[in-house]
Write a protein that holds these residues in place. Sequence first.
Motif, short mmCIF file in Angstrom:
data_model
loop_
_atom_site.label_atom_id
_atom_site.label_comp_id
_atom_site.label_asym_id
_atom_site.label_seq_id
_atom_site.Cartn_x
_atom_site.Cartn_y
_atom_site.Cartn_z
N GLY A 36 0.51 -1.12 -0.06
CA GLY A 36 -0.07 0.11 -0.19
C GLY A 36 0.76 1.28 -0.04
O GLY A 36 0.27 2.58 0.00
N ARG A 37 1.91 1.20 -0.21
CA ARG A 37 3.12 2.32 -0.01
C ARG A 37 3.05 3.05 -1.43
O ARG A 37 3.66 2.72 -2.54
CB ARG A 37 4.48 1.98 -0.02
CG ARG A 37 4.73 1.60 1.46
CD ARG A 37 5.13 2.86 2.29
NE ARG A 37 6.24 3.62 1.65
CZ ARG A 37 7.23 3.19 2.25
NH1 ARG A 37 7.91 2.40 2.78
NH2 ARG A 37 8.54 4.15 1.72
N LYS A 38 1.95 4.07 -1.58
CA LYS A 38 1.88 4.88 -2.75
C LYS A 38 3.02 5.48 -3.10
O LYS A 38 3.27 5.65 -4.47
CB LYS A 38 0.64 5.94 -2.67
CG LYS A 38 -0.68 5.20 -2.21
CD LYS A 38 -1.92 6.33 -2.08
CE LYS A 38 -3.09 5.77 -1.95
NZ LYS A 38 -4.11 6.79 -1.72
N ASP A 39 3.77 5.91 -2.30
CA ASP A 39 5.11 6.58 -2.68
C ASP A 39 6.28 5.65 -3.44
O ASP A 39 6.81 6.25 -4.06
CB ASP A 39 5.75 7.25 -1.57
CG ASP A 39 6.39 6.24 -0.35
OD1 ASP A 39 5.13 5.29 -0.20
OD2 ASP A 39 7.19 6.26 -0.07
N LEU A 40 5.94 4.40 -3.46
CA LEU A 40 6.71 3.39 -4.02
C LEU A 40 6.07 3.04 -5.51
O LEU A 40 6.51 2.09 -5.95
CB LEU A 40 6.95 2.11 -2.97
CG LEU A 40 7.98 2.57 -1.97
CD1 LEU A 40 8.21 1.31 -1.31
CD2 LEU A 40 9.40 3.17 -2.56
N GLY A 41 4.74 3.28 -5.47
CA GLY A 41 4.07 2.78 -6.62
C GLY A 41 3.19 1.69 -6.37
O GLY A 41 2.66 0.90 -7.25
N ASN A 42 3.17 1.26 -5.23
CA ASN A 42 2.57 -0.14 -4.88
C ASN A 42 0.93 0.16 -4.66
O ASN A 42 0.55 0.30 -3.51
CB ASN A 42 3.11 -0.64 -3.41
CG ASN A 42 4.59 -1.10 -3.71
OD1 ASN A 42 5.06 -1.34 -4.83
ND2 ASN A 42 5.40 -1.38 -2.55
N LEU A 43 0.20 0.00 -5.61
CA LEU A 43 -1.17 0.34 -5.60
C LEU A 43 -2.09 -0.79 -5.75
O LEU A 43 -3.11 -0.86 -5.55
CB LEU A 43 -1.35 1.28 -6.94
CG LEU A 43 -0.70 2.59 -6.84
CD1 LEU A 43 -1.07 3.56 -7.91
CD2 LEU A 43 -0.82 3.47 -5.42
N GLN A 44 -1.45 -2.17 -6.23
CA GLN A 44 -2.36 -3.20 -6.41
C GLN A 44 -1.94 -4.05 -5.11
O GLN A 44 -0.80 -4.22 -4.64
CB GLN A 44 -1.95 -3.84 -7.81
CG GLN A 44 -2.18 -3.01 -8.90
CD GLN A 44 -1.92 -3.66 -9.98
OE1 GLN A 44 -1.69 -4.93 -10.13
NE2 GLN A 44 -1.22 -3.03 -11.24
N PRO A 45 -3.10 -4.90 -4.57
CA PRO A 45 -2.69 -5.93 -3.89
C PRO A 45 -1.68 -6.89 -3.98
O PRO A 45 -1.33 -7.33 -5.30
CB PRO A 45 -3.96 -6.55 -3.66
CG PRO A 45 -5.13 -5.61 -4.18
CD PRO A 45 -4.24 -5.05 -5.21
N GLY A 46 -0.85 -7.07 -3.05
CA GLY A 46 0.50 -8.04 -3.28
C GLY A 46 1.65 -7.27 -3.88
O GLY A 46 2.70 -7.85 -3.83
N ASP A 47 1.54 -5.78 -3.94
CA ASP A 47 2.73 -5.24 -4.89
C ASP A 47 4.18 -5.19 -3.47
O ASP A 47 5.11 -5.24 -3.98
CB ASP A 47 2.50 -3.74 -5.08
CG ASP A 47 1.86 -3.82 -6.40
OD1 ASP A 47 1.70 -4.80 -7.13
OD2 ASP A 47 1.23 -2.69 -6.78
N GLY A 48 3.88 -5.08 -2.44
CA GLY A 48 4.85 -4.92 -1.28
C GLY A 48 5.73 -6.24 -1.49
O GLY A 48 6.83 -5.74 -1.46
N VAL A 49 5.09 -7.50 -1.37
CA VAL A 49 5.80 -8.50 -1.39
C VAL A 49 6.36 -8.65 -2.98
O VAL A 49 7.56 -9.24 -3.19
CB VAL A 49 5.16 -9.79 -1.31
CG1 VAL A 49 5.81 -11.09 -1.25
CG2 VAL A 49 4.32 -9.80 0.32
N ARG A 50 5.85 -8.66 -3.81
CA ARG A 50 6.28 -8.82 -5.38
C ARG A 50 7.47 -7.64 -5.53
O ARG A 50 8.39 -8.34 -6.50
CB ARG A 50 4.92 -8.67 -6.30
CG ARG A 50 5.37 -8.60 -7.65
CD ARG A 50 4.24 -8.52 -8.61
NE ARG A 50 4.58 -8.62 -10.01
CZ ARG A 50 4.74 -9.72 -10.46
NH1 ARG A 50 4.95 -11.01 -10.31
NH2 ARG A 50 5.03 -9.59 -12.11
N PHE A 51 7.48 -6.65 -5.13
CA PHE A 51 8.42 -5.70 -5.48
C PHE A 51 9.33 -5.24 -4.41
O PHE A 51 9.53 -4.08 -4.10
CB PHE A 51 7.81 -4.40 -6.36
CG PHE A 51 7.08 -4.78 -7.51
CD1 PHE A 51 7.69 -5.00 -8.62
CD2 PHE A 51 5.53 -4.74 -7.62
CE1 PHE A 51 6.94 -5.43 -9.61
CE2 PHE A 51 4.94 -5.16 -8.51
CZ PHE A 51 5.70 -5.30 -9.78
#
Length: 242
Positions: free
Chosen positions: A135-150
């Motif tokens: 959920g970190r918008k500053d990192l562009g993590n806008l989709q569920p699972g982005d934190g782990v994936r990226f």
Amino acid sequence: MKSLQLLLGLSRGQHGVSQSLAIDGVWGATSSNALASFRQGMGIAEQGLLAPADVTLDALRAGLPDGVPAALLWAVMINGSAARIEAFHQPLLAALERYGIDTPLRIAHFLAQVAHESGCLRYTEEIANGQAYEGRKDLGNLQPGDGVRFKGRGLIQLTGRANYRAYGQHCQRDFEADDPAQVSHEPALAVDVAGWFWWRNGLNEWADQDDLRQVTRRINGGYNGLDDRAFYLARARWLLRG
């Protein structure tokens, strides 16, 4: 002891040093004979192991080759392994050239930061699972699972969907469509992304000023591990004569 073995190995074939040394930190007869041969070849009368002010150290340093041969890289990243040095040596040389990290001082700062960030090339992916970035918008993590994936990957960690996209555009790869773990699994990518980060953030300018704190802050966001980074910087500067 490993450092001295590496330095003597770089002098092999010169100054009377003919021994092939195991780089294992065990100071046996072969290592002792190589040191004695070097001193004899250089006309140095000192005996025994080296002391901090030993002129043998000055002679070994003066005879170091230009550039970053594998043995010198290992001498900087003294806590690394032979296998990791071999795997990352050529990609590191390519990144130094590609991103203008081309003076002894720039190379010393880059290698010091990489040594700390990667544990001397041991880690190419952060140990945490990346959930903290969800959920970190500053990192562009806008989709569920982005934190782990990226999660963070590379010798200087690439983190967040937006940064993977930017790096992908730079190297003409699509890490959003393909497996982003490639950044950690491929040594060439793990190194290149560190060089790209260095270049993108103008870190050569701070290295030119020999400003360890500013280089560290731009990589870390603070000064975490500053003493460890300083340790590797001192080694790299001495070895690169920078």
